[in-house]
Design an enzyme around this catalytic site. Structure first.
Site, short mmCIF file in Angstrom:
data_model
loop_
_atom_site.label_atom_id
_atom_site.label_comp_id
_atom_site.label_asym_id
_atom_site.label_seq_id
_atom_site.Cartn_x
_atom_site.Cartn_y
_atom_site.Cartn_z
N TYR A 153 -6.84 -16.80 5.78
CA TYR A 153 -7.06 -15.49 4.33
C TYR A 153 -7.34 -16.37 3.02
CZ TYR A 153 -2.92 -12.82 1.99
OH TYR A 153 -2.65 -11.62 0.86
N GLY A 197 0.97 -1.06 -0.12
CA GLY A 197 0.36 0.08 -0.42
C GLY A 197 0.50 1.74 0.35
N1 LIG Z 1 2.81 -9.78 0.65
C1 LIG Z 1 1.96 -10.86 0.32
O1 LIG Z 1 2.83 -11.86 -0.23
C2 LIG Z 1 1.10 -10.50 -0.67
C3 LIG Z 1 0.84 -11.79 -1.33
C4 LIG Z 1 -0.54 -11.75 -2.55
C5 LIG Z 1 -1.28 -10.63 -2.04
N2 LIG Z 1 -1.15 -9.91 -0.62
C6 LIG Z 1 -2.31 -8.71 0.13
O2 LIG Z 1 -1.38 -7.69 -0.39
C7 LIG Z 1 -2.20 -6.50 0.59
C8 LIG Z 1 -1.00 -5.66 0.99
O3 LIG Z 1 -0.23 -6.69 2.12
P1 LIG Z 1 0.88 -6.49 2.39
O4 LIG Z 1 1.44 -7.77 2.21
O5 LIG Z 1 1.83 -5.13 2.23
O6 LIG Z 1 1.22 -6.49 4.21
P2 LIG Z 1 1.19 -5.25 4.89
O7 LIG Z 1 2.75 -4.19 5.05
O8 LIG Z 1 0.97 -5.50 6.32
O9 LIG Z 1 -0.01 -4.09 4.80
C9 LIG Z 1 -0.73 -3.74 5.02
C10 LIG Z 1 -1.56 -2.42 4.92
O10 LIG Z 1 -3.14 -2.65 5.78
C11 LIG Z 1 -3.10 -2.41 7.07
N3 LIG Z 1 -4.16 -2.67 7.86
C12 LIG Z 1 -4.66 -3.84 8.09
N4 LIG Z 1 -5.37 -4.08 9.03
C13 LIG Z 1 -5.80 -2.66 9.12
C14 LIG Z 1 -7.19 -2.39 9.72
N5 LIG Z 1 -8.04 -3.65 10.41
N6 LIG Z 1 -7.31 -1.32 9.66
C15 LIG Z 1 -6.85 -0.65 8.45
N7 LIG Z 1 -5.75 -1.10 8.56
C16 LIG Z 1 -5.86 -2.18 8.12
C17 LIG Z 1 -1.94 -2.36 7.69
O11 LIG Z 1 -1.76 -1.11 8.67
P3 LIG Z 1 -0.90 -1.56 10.21
O12 LIG Z 1 0.59 -1.78 9.05
O13 LIG Z 1 -1.07 -1.16 10.77
O14 LIG Z 1 -0.85 -3.12 9.97
C18 LIG Z 1 -1.12 -2.20 6.68
O15 LIG Z 1 -1.03 -0.41 5.95
C19 LIG Z 1 -3.19 -7.43 1.58
O16 LIG Z 1 -4.16 -7.46 1.19
C20 LIG Z 1 -2.14 -8.62 1.48
O17 LIG Z 1 -3.28 -9.34 1.45
C21 LIG Z 1 -0.26 -10.19 0.01
#
Ligand SMILES: NC(=O)c1ccc[n+]([C@@H]2O[C@H](COP(=O)([O-])OP(=O)(O)OC[C@H]3O[C@@H](n4cnc5c(N)ncnc54)[C@H](OP(=O)(O)O)[C@@H]3O)[C@@H](O)[C@H]2O)c1
Length: 288
Positions: A165, A16
């Site tokens: 998930y 994000g």
């Molecule tokens: N990383 C991977 O390999 C991967 C693969 C496929 C898909 N994705 C998808 O990519 C997206 C982003 O994930 P990411 O990997 O970048 O993880 P991340 O760094 O943990 O980012 C997730 C973001 O969502 C926020 N968030 C979580 N719960 C929330 C809530 N209740 N209210 C408001 N904000 C919230 C987090 O805030 P906080 O910082 O406060 O926690 C963080 O800003 C997700 O939808 C994930 O499923 C990731």
């Protein structure tokens, strides 16, 4: 992207933040949503270190709480009558089943219902530009479930972090395809993205030590967040995808998702359940 307004959820870290940074770098006004105001401040400062004149605003919201989503949407709408891009990105992974303040299982609420509700609330503002784009961040993890557990959507009987998930990521696809079929506006596109395996902290935040260890090992073979965010930025900005909708993208190319994700009956059922859980009468009508 100069003159365009983009909303990015979960913009305080990982994919994000990279998406917000890249959109701001291209000149867009970016509204960053996140649940932690301190992290929001740091997220904006880090973008301004690279682009001092970036047009940014941070708005706090817990995407697991519907009242907060409604409040932030009304704040956005009051200030930005036109929204060009909505990136539904916020996501979470929980080892334990946790119910949120609305009584809903947190992963289902944050990863699916928040996308569903925020899109509904901002839809009138997306109708205004001639090219508006909704981008839902999914995952190939959705291949791990054969379908939605409609008999027990919140997995009260058999919770497992992976299952929860994966089910939420299947819901992202069912929602994307169903929204594409139902939306009355051709000029609004909706697509889903698989970012790939990305080195973020998603598996470290609400997980057991065993799941943390597993994620640390797994993500070590992943790509950096800037690389992982490439496809969502491409969908938000590229002329090549103007008008393309109802697709699943990986590495800036459309690809097939799982068989279960094309189940139109399941998509319609999930739509109706989500509508009821969010208290929405007419999805495409403002205020209902
Ligand atoms: N990383 C991977 O390999 C991967 C693969 C496929 C898909 N994705 C998808 O990519 C997206 C982003 O994930 P990411 O990997 O970048 O993880 P991340 O760094 O943990 O980012 C997730 C973001 O969502 C926020 N968030 C979580 N719960 C929330 C809530 N209740 N209210 C408001 N904000 C919230 C987090 O805030 P906080 O910082 O406060 O926690 C963080 O800003 C997700 O939808 C994930 O499923 C990731």
């Amino acid at each position: 992207m100069i003159g365009k307004v983009c909303v990015v959820t979960g913009a305080t870290s990982g994919l994000g933040w990279e998406t917000a940074r890249s959109l701001a770098h291209k000149g867009a006004t970016v509204i960053l949503l996140g649940r932690n105001a301190d992290k929001g401040k740091v997220a904006m400062e880090k973008i301004r270190e690279i682009k001092p004149d970036a047009r940014l605003e941070f708005l706090p919201v817990d995407m697991g709480t519907q009242a907060q989503i409604r409040k932030v949407a009304s704040d956005i709408k009051a200030k930005y009558p036109m929204i060009d891009v909505l990136v539904n990105n916020a996501g979470t992974w929980h080892s334990q089943r946790i119910l949120n303040g609305d009584g809903l299982e947190t992963v289902f609420a944050v990863n699916h219902l928040a996308y569903f509700l925020l899109t509904h609330l901002l839809y009138p503002n997306l109708q205004r530009p001639e090219d508006a784009r909704i981008i839902n961040i999914g995952s190939d993890s959705h291949f791990q479930v054969k379908g939605m557990h409609f008999a027990d959507l919140s997995l009260g009987k058999k919770y497992h972090g992976l299952r929860s998930y994966a089910q939420s990521k299947l819901a992202n696809l069912l929602f994307t395809y169903e929204l594409h079929r139902r939306k009355p506006d051709e000029h609004i596109t909706v697509n889903c993205v698989q970012p790939g395996l990305v080195k973020t902290d998603i598996g470290l935040k609400h997980t057991s030590w065993l799941h943390q260890l597993a994620w640390k090992i797994r993500r070590s073979s992943g790509v950096e967040p800037a690389e992982g965010a490439r496809t969502q930025v491409y969908l938000a900005t590229s002329e090549e995808v103007k008008g393309k909708s109802g697709l699943y993208f990986d590495d800036c190319q459309p690809k097939k998702s799982s068989r279960a994700s094309y189940d139109e009956e399941a998509a319609a059922q999930l739509w109706e359940i989500s509508r009821a859980l969010c208290g929405i009468d007419n999805y495409f009508e403002p205020g209902s």
